[in-house]
Write a protein that holds these residues in place. Structure first.
Motif: not given
Length: 134
Positions: A1-3, A6-9, A41-50
């Motif tokens: 996960m990008s910095y 994380k800041q936005l979260l 949702k678990d199992g999504l690609s990194d791009e889709e999760t982002e």
């Protein structure tokens, strides 16, 4: 996960939780002293999760006062979804620029397709904000 994510979260007081589920993501509000849960949702690609996380953060940014009408009122739901999608696109374009891509020669149609959106005008508009900064 990008910095940046994380800041936005942290900014919007969200705790991501990954689990198997039908939808790609949603937020569960909690009492103000606790972070809200951002289910992904678990199992999504990194791009889709982002994309999902950014979309849900977009909801957290704008939807506090409208959340009780989201499921009952179609206009409210459409407005909330549009706002969240705009936030997601805005953040993705920021990332594109921060990676050093040439904004002046950017292909907005390819970027929109990569982002999975048909909001072509919004992609063009966000890119144009950076064209004048260079």
């Amino acid at each position: 996960m990008s910095y940046r994510i994380k800041q936005l979260l942290n900014k919007y007081h969200l705790m991501p939780i990954y689990q198997e589920m039908k939808s790609k993501g949603y937020i569960v509000r909690t009492p103000t002293t606790y972070p809200d849960f951002l289910f992904v949702k678990d199992g999504l690609s990194d791009e889709e999760t982002e994309k999902v996380i950014l979309h849900e953060i977009g909801h957290a940014e704008k939807d506090d006062e409208t959340q009780h009408d989201y499921l009952r009122n179609r206009i409210t739901r459409l407005t909330c979804e549009s706002s969240a999608k705009s936030f997601e696109i805005r953040e993705q374009i920021k990332k594109y620029v921060d990676l050093g891509n040439d904004v002046c020669n950017a292909n907005w149609l390819s970027i929109a397709n990569y982002l999975g959106t048909q909001s072509y005008f919004l992609v063009q508009e966000e890119l144009s904000k950076y064209k004048f900064k260079e």
